[in-house]
Design a protein around this motif. Sequence first.
Motif, mmCIF file in Angstrom:
data_model
loop_
_atom_site.group_PDB
_atom_site.id
_atom_site.type_symbol
_atom_site.label_atom_id
_atom_site.label_comp_id
_atom_site.label_asym_id
_atom_site.label_seq_id
_atom_site.Cartn_x
_atom_site.Cartn_y
_atom_site.Cartn_z
ATOM 1 N N ASP A 194 12.582 4.268 11.403
ATOM 2 C CA ASP A 194 11.912 2.998 10.975
ATOM 3 C C ASP A 194 11.419 2.970 9.312
ATOM 4 O OD1 ASP A 194 11.893 2.050 13.479
ATOM 5 O OD2 ASP A 194 10.205 3.378 14.266
ATOM 6 N N ILE A 195 11.540 4.142 8.873
ATOM 7 C CA ILE A 195 11.563 4.097 7.284
ATOM 8 C C ILE A 195 12.546 3.817 6.671
ATOM 9 C CG2 ILE A 195 10.402 5.682 5.484
ATOM 10 C CD1 ILE A 195 8.898 7.246 7.550
ATOM 11 N N ARG A 237 4.787 1.789 1.205
ATOM 12 C CA ARG A 237 5.352 2.527 0.364
ATOM 13 C C ARG A 237 5.114 4.099 0.972
ATOM 14 N NH1 ARG A 237 4.097 -0.799 -3.986
ATOM 15 N NH2 ARG A 237 6.015 -1.892 -4.962
ATOM 16 N N ILE A 238 6.313 4.770 1.132
ATOM 17 C CA ILE A 238 5.915 6.047 1.811
ATOM 18 C C ILE A 238 6.321 7.151 0.740
ATOM 19 C CG2 ILE A 238 6.900 7.815 3.563
ATOM 20 C CD1 ILE A 238 5.826 4.847 4.556
ATOM 21 N N TYR A 285 -0.696 -1.225 11.421
ATOM 22 C CA TYR A 285 -0.996 -2.389 11.118
ATOM 23 C C TYR A 285 -2.515 -2.394 10.425
ATOM 24 C CZ TYR A 285 2.900 -5.052 12.450
ATOM 25 O OH TYR A 285 4.037 -5.635 12.598
ATOM 26 N N VAL A 286 -3.466 -1.583 11.216
ATOM 27 C CA VAL A 286 -4.745 -1.566 10.785
ATOM 28 C C VAL A 286 -5.036 -0.790 9.665
ATOM 29 C CG1 VAL A 286 -7.342 -0.910 11.490
ATOM 30 C CG2 VAL A 286 -5.767 -2.069 13.016
ATOM 31 N N SER A 287 -4.429 0.477 9.640
ATOM 32 C CA SER A 287 -4.524 1.253 8.373
ATOM 33 C C SER A 287 -3.882 0.900 7.098
ATOM 34 C CB SER A 287 -3.942 2.750 8.735
ATOM 35 O OG SER A 287 -2.726 2.722 8.885
ATOM 36 N N CYS A 295 0.932 -1.245 0.088
ATOM 37 C CA CYS A 295 0.051 -0.113 -0.012
ATOM 38 C C CYS A 295 1.084 1.113 -0.013
ATOM 39 C CB CYS A 295 -0.873 0.142 1.220
ATOM 40 S SG CYS A 295 0.008 0.109 2.925
ATOM 41 N N SER A 296 0.129 2.229 -0.341
ATOM 42 C CA SER A 296 0.885 3.811 -0.194
ATOM 43 C C SER A 296 0.585 4.635 0.854
ATOM 44 C CB SER A 296 1.030 4.270 -1.705
ATOM 45 O OG SER A 296 1.669 3.336 -2.630
ATOM 46 N N MET A 297 1.282 5.284 1.516
ATOM 47 C CA MET A 297 0.746 6.134 2.517
ATOM 48 C C MET A 297 1.643 7.342 2.396
ATOM 49 S SD MET A 297 0.047 3.397 5.717
ATOM 50 C CE MET A 297 -1.054 4.772 6.836
ATOM 51 N N ASN A 298 1.178 8.442 2.875
ATOM 52 C CA ASN A 298 1.992 10.170 3.013
ATOM 53 C C ASN A 298 2.903 9.544 4.214
ATOM 54 O OD1 ASN A 298 0.778 10.908 0.654
ATOM 55 N ND2 ASN A 298 -0.904 11.747 1.818
ATOM 56 N N HIS A 299 4.155 10.422 4.028
ATOM 57 C CA HIS A 299 4.902 10.401 5.059
ATOM 58 C C HIS A 299 4.453 10.980 6.446
ATOM 59 C CE1 HIS A 299 8.607 11.690 7.166
ATOM 60 N NE2 HIS A 299 9.236 10.885 6.355
ATOM 61 N N GLU A 300 3.501 11.982 6.253
ATOM 62 C CA GLU A 300 2.730 12.539 7.519
ATOM 63 C C GLU A 300 1.822 11.601 8.020
ATOM 64 O OE1 GLU A 300 3.026 14.069 4.496
ATOM 65 O OE2 GLU A 300 4.594 15.517 4.853
ATOM 66 N N GLN A 301 1.081 10.775 7.244
ATOM 67 C CA GLN A 301 0.245 9.597 7.893
ATOM 68 C C GLN A 301 1.147 8.733 8.638
ATOM 69 O OE1 GLN A 301 -1.492 8.771 3.737
ATOM 70 N NE2 GLN A 301 -3.248 8.584 4.862
#
Length: 522
Positions: free
Chosen positions: A500-501, A520-521, A461-463, A445-451
């Motif tokens: 951790d990233i 993925r950030i 783990y949930v998001s 999945c892809s998420m923003n750095h701020e998220q």
Amino acid sequence: MAAAAGAGAINSGLRSLLLNTTLRPFTSSFLRKLPLPTYLFLPNTPSHHNFSHRPFCSISPLTTSQEDNFSNPNSKSRPNVLHILEERGLLESVTSDSLRSVCSDPNLGPLKVYCGFDPTAESLHLGNLLGIIVLSWFLRCGHNAVGLIGGATGRIGDPSGKSLERPELDLVTLEKNISGIAGIVKKILVYSPGVCENAGEVQILNNYDWWKDVNFLDFLRNVGRYARVGTMMSKESVKKRLENAEQGMSYAEFTYQLLQGYDFVHLYEKEGVIVQIGGSDQWGNITAGTDLIRRLIGKSSENGAVVGNVPVVFGLTFPLLLKSDGTKFGKSEDGAIWLSASLLSPYKFYQYFFTVPDDDVVRFLKILTFLSIEEIAELERDMGKLGYVPNTAQRRLAEEVTRFVHGQEGLEEALKATEALKPGNADTKLDWKTIEGIAADVPSCSMNHEQVLNIPILDLYVSSGLLESKSAARRMLKQGGLYLNNAKVDSESKKIEADDIVDDKVILLSAGKKNKMVVRIS
């Protein structure tokens, strides 16, 4: 005495063929322009390739000149490739047992052997690998190999083993498939590591190069008249299809065996090929070729290897790759086991063999690797001893097959990913490239750095979708099954930090040994 005389006649005929560097064309009237679109076999390269090949092998020294081989009574025999194939379970049928003596006769030069690959997909799959392995065994025993890409026959589709007619491919797709398959065959056969100076040479050809010039009327006149309908109807691939009254078989499919048969005729005359190999389901097509050569060329003694009026050619088949329960080996839950790294990563390819059942692993070591029979027997004995580490034999199988298909670099990539992705293996440092190497094989999945930054670990783990709820994540945490970049998560209060990233690009989450998520950030 009669058998010895027959073998002598065959060897005499073969000597004539193998020493003859100019083979007479079939017939000039047979070649006519067929109004079909043309295309290049490979981008910016000719479709006829000759390659030097030096794979792993260990065989007795041979003189490099064919004439020297024939005239030197003290030359050493090359290894008998048929005995090797039989010992390893790679020999199903052969059209004549005389091939057993011919292939290792010190008075004969190397044989030329071909195997065909129709471009029905952009990659070969595990079932096709057996053809490449058998070709490689011929090479390792000093013979020469031809990989034939079916740029013409692929337009029709082989009915063997199929209950329905293959879908027609458009030319763009066909070109892409031809390029992809030729690249795989070349990579495996031509660029295999090793320094065997006695190995044979490889050619990669495309049968569209000669079929594009064939006129239909001339084909019927010069080839069709020698094809017996009764014989064609008796082929297993035809009989099975005709049993289904609703589906039946098209005329195009029915004539496929003649197309493949004439490929053998062309390769016999133009390239000196005298052996065709294929899976057991190809027996009908292969014997159609040997029969066509005898009918077309056997009338004249001017066309190469002739015993009386019969050209000396051979067909050989190997068994289909089956598991011990009789099901096909080469399929996973996600589909075919592709040989192209772009369709199946070396990591996942490696993992497929690593999980082979104990009941199958020894047989597959014989069929799919080039390890000696003695070394395989030792691995088998070790499996029955106390203290045997589970999957040791599977690991060796996976290493050998992955190296053969993907090269040493592909094997190292697979091993690195395997070690790095073991949950709890925090000693192996993860990097972005390693994680991306398995991203196609696990959910992502892809998420923003701020998220992500400073988010509680259970929320991530949930998001990310790896676990359904925080309560499920909490239970897994208490069981010791949560891992962040392979390091065990010990505290519910853990929050994601910048360190951790991985390489500021990705995070690898694990829930248990098998459930993973690449985040993925962006």
